[in-house]
Each structure stands twice: as structure tokens, then as C-alpha cells.
Write an enzyme that holds these catalytic residues in place. Structure first.
Site, PDB file in Angstrom:
ATOM      1  N   ASN A  64       0.867  -1.172   0.000  1.00  0.00           N
ATOM      2  CA  ASN A  64       0.000   0.000   0.000  1.00  0.00           C
ATOM      3  C   ASN A  64       0.904   1.222   0.000  1.00  0.00           C
ATOM      4  O   ASN A  64       1.550   1.532   1.008  1.00  0.00           O
ATOM      5  CB  ASN A  64      -0.900  -0.007   1.237  1.00  0.00           C
ATOM      6  CG  ASN A  64      -1.749   1.248   1.350  1.00  0.00           C
ATOM      7  OD1 ASN A  64      -1.761   2.096   0.453  1.00  0.00           O
ATOM      8  ND2 ASN A  64      -2.478   1.383   2.446  1.00  0.00           N
ATOM      9  N   VAL A  65       0.987   1.929  -1.119  1.00  0.00           N
ATOM     10  CA  VAL A  65       1.930   3.047  -1.227  1.00  0.00           C
ATOM     11  C   VAL A  65       1.512   4.245  -0.378  1.00  0.00           C
ATOM     12  O   VAL A  65       2.285   5.206  -0.241  1.00  0.00           O
ATOM     13  CB  VAL A  65       2.144   3.481  -2.696  1.00  0.00           C
ATOM     14  CG1 VAL A  65       2.727   2.342  -3.516  1.00  0.00           C
ATOM     15  CG2 VAL A  65       0.855   4.014  -3.313  1.00  0.00           C
ATOM     16  N   TYR A 156      -6.811  14.896 -10.304  1.00  0.00           N
ATOM     17  CA  TYR A 156      -5.878  14.015 -10.992  1.00  0.00           C
ATOM     18  C   TYR A 156      -4.722  14.829 -11.580  1.00  0.00           C
ATOM     19  O   TYR A 156      -3.552  14.477 -11.422  1.00  0.00           O
ATOM     20  CB  TYR A 156      -6.617  13.250 -12.090  1.00  0.00           C
ATOM     21  CG  TYR A 156      -5.828  12.104 -12.690  1.00  0.00           C
ATOM     22  CD1 TYR A 156      -5.498  10.993 -11.923  1.00  0.00           C
ATOM     23  CD2 TYR A 156      -5.430  12.134 -14.026  1.00  0.00           C
ATOM     24  CE1 TYR A 156      -4.780   9.942 -12.472  1.00  0.00           C
ATOM     25  CE2 TYR A 156      -4.716  11.092 -14.573  1.00  0.00           C
ATOM     26  CZ  TYR A 156      -4.398   9.994 -13.794  1.00  0.00           C
ATOM     27  OH  TYR A 156      -3.675   8.952 -14.350  1.00  0.00           O
ATOM     28  N   ALA A 158      -3.713  17.773 -10.593  1.00  0.00           N
ATOM     29  CA  ALA A 158      -2.917  18.325  -9.496  1.00  0.00           C
ATOM     30  C   ALA A 158      -1.878  17.308  -9.038  1.00  0.00           C
ATOM     31  O   ALA A 158      -0.708  17.651  -8.827  1.00  0.00           O
ATOM     32  CB  ALA A 158      -3.827  18.720  -8.331  1.00  0.00           C
ATOM     33  N   LYS A 160      -0.703  14.723 -10.777  1.00  0.00           N
ATOM     34  CA  LYS A 160       0.232  14.368 -11.847  1.00  0.00           C
ATOM     35  C   LYS A 160       1.157  15.529 -12.233  1.00  0.00           C
ATOM     36  O   LYS A 160       2.320  15.303 -12.579  1.00  0.00           O
ATOM     37  CB  LYS A 160      -0.544  13.855 -13.064  1.00  0.00           C
ATOM     38  CG  LYS A 160      -1.274  12.529 -12.825  1.00  0.00           C
ATOM     39  CD  LYS A 160      -0.298  11.391 -12.531  1.00  0.00           C
ATOM     40  CE  LYS A 160      -0.991  10.046 -12.527  1.00  0.00           C
ATOM     41  NZ  LYS A 160      -0.040   8.925 -12.327  1.00  0.00           N
TER      42      LYS A 160
END
Length: 240
Positions: A64-65, A156, A158, A160
Site C-alpha cells: 500500500n503506497v 488528478y 494536481a 500528476k
């Protein structure tokens, strides 16, 4: 031949988000080439299923990152079983799309936590390990949404855009230590990412996930004397 896949035989490659989409396609391709793998995902059952289909030494480890301890355990398991990690491919990602005014803060927070913070933490721990060997590669799977703004992509994009900036700083700082970082910015790619998203583009017009995996493999065996910092991969018809 510009890219020699034979150089990947026996290399130890870690892949996050390995049970779906680009991560899974990359694991299958790299194993077929001869690389040993450390594969991580939240889904332990899918990790075991994938491991059973691969051809080389594969170490599955639930990951789980969003949890730094989980990342450390992932790395330590790889070192224990493989001795060292030569390359890291950060494929773990999460996306949720709605207008800026309607985006729930919980979804915004999770995109930042997975796409940006998770990649930061994973890369930081693996880079420290690679620096001890004075050599390593990190590939961050970004998105065209990290370089171009699209309606409905507030959270998304923001995450990336942040990842692109993070990756560029990593490139500057880590290359001095022998660790090279590449950002890949794919356009719409035919993965399960779109399964829960309404009104998505026609999948047949998207980039096949196997095509992105081939680009990853090429970057992992890039010849000495130059480094690929960043590439954008687009569907033939452009942004869909």
C-alpha cells in the site's frame, strides 16, 4: 540495435501497482525477457495469481503506497530475496474525475496520497538503496494529465503535475549518485483504469497497455552515454 533487451536478463526490477493495467503488462513483458521481479499491489490474491504465470524469479509482496511502513517492508523483502534492486517502476495510481466544484475532498486527498506522496515515498526509499550500489533506474508512470489540463481532471492533474515536478527534481539530484529517473506521460491507455469511469473515450482508440510496457522495457535497457529524462506517448489520434 538501439535497445538490447538481453541486458535485462537477470536484472532485479520492482514494480508497484503490478496486478492491473500498465504494471501488470510490464511485469509480464519483463519476466518474458528474463528480469527477476519484486511485484507489489494491495491485492495479495491477484499478486499470487500473477506470480504463478511468470517465467522468472518473482517475489510478490502486498503493498500500500499510502503506508510508509508497507513501502519499507516491500523494499526489504526484495533485498532479502533478490539481494539488490536494480530498477523501480512506479505504476501504482488512482484517478477520480468530476468537476472542480463537485470533487469530494476525500477523492482529492487520495489522488495526492497515491499518485504523488506514494511515488515520493517509494522512490525515496528505493533511491537510498540504489545509491549504495552507485547505480539504479526509477521510472515514474505519469499521465498526459500531468502536462495538459482537461476538464474534470482537477484532482488528478494536481497530483500528476506535482509528480512531474517531483520527477524533474529527482532527475537533477539523483543522477549525481548514479540513479537515473525517467517520466513517462502516456495519453489514454486501454487499462482497467477506465472501468468505473462513465463517458470514457473509445478503448479501441487508446494506447494498448502492452505498448507502454514495451517503452518501459526500452528505457530500462537504454544504452550508455545518454539518459531519457521524459517521454510522452500518445494514441494515434492524439488526446481522446
Amino acid at each position: 540495435m538501439l535497445f538490447d533487451y538481453n541486458t535485462l536478463k537477470g536484472k532485479n526490477v520492482a514494480i508497484t501497482g503490478a496486478t492491473k493495467g500498465i504494471g501488470k503488462a510490464t511485469a509480464i513483458l519483463l519476466s518474458s525477457i528474463g528480469a527477476n521481479l519484486l511485484i507489489g499491489s494491495r491485492n495479495a490474491e491477484e499478486l499470487d495469481k500473477l506470480s504463478a504465470t511468470l517465467q522468472t524469479k518473482v517475489i510478490p509482496q502486498q503493498l500500500n503506497v499510502e503506508d510508509e511502513r508497507s513501502i519499507i517492508n516491500f523494499l526489504n523483502k526484495g533485498i532479502e530475496k533478490l539481494g539488490k534492486i536494480d530498477a523501480l517502476v512506479n505504476c501504482a495510481g488512482y484517478g477520480s474525475f468530476s468537476s472542480f466544484l463537485e470533487l469530494p475532498v476525500e477523492q482529492f486527498d487520495r489522488m495526492i496520497a497515491v499518485n504523488l506522496r506514494g511515488t515520493f515515498l517509494t522512490s525515496q526509499h528505493f533511491a537510498k538503496h540504489m545509491m549504495k550500489n552507485k547505480r539504479g533506474q526509477i521510472i515514474n508512470i505519469n499521465s498526459i494529465a500531468g502536462a495538459a489540463v482537461l476538464e474534470g481532471n482537477a484532482g488528478y492533474s494536481a497530483s500528476k503535475f506535482g509528480l512531474l515536478g517531483l520527477s524533474r527534481v529527482m532527475q537533477l539530484e539523483l543522477r549525481k549518485q548514479g540513479v537515473f529517473v525517467t517520466s513517462i506521460l502516456p495519453g489514454s491507455t486501454n487499462t482497467p483504469f477506465w472501468d468505473d469511469i462513465e463517458n470514457h473515450p473509445e478503448k479501441s482508440k487508446m494506447i494498448p497497455q502492452e505498448t507502454v510496457a514495451k517503452h518501459i522495457a526500452a528505457i530500462l535497457c537504454q544504452p550508455d552515454g545518454a539518459v531519457i529524462d521524459e517521454i510522452t506517448i500518445m494514441p494515434p489520434l492524439g488526446i481522446l
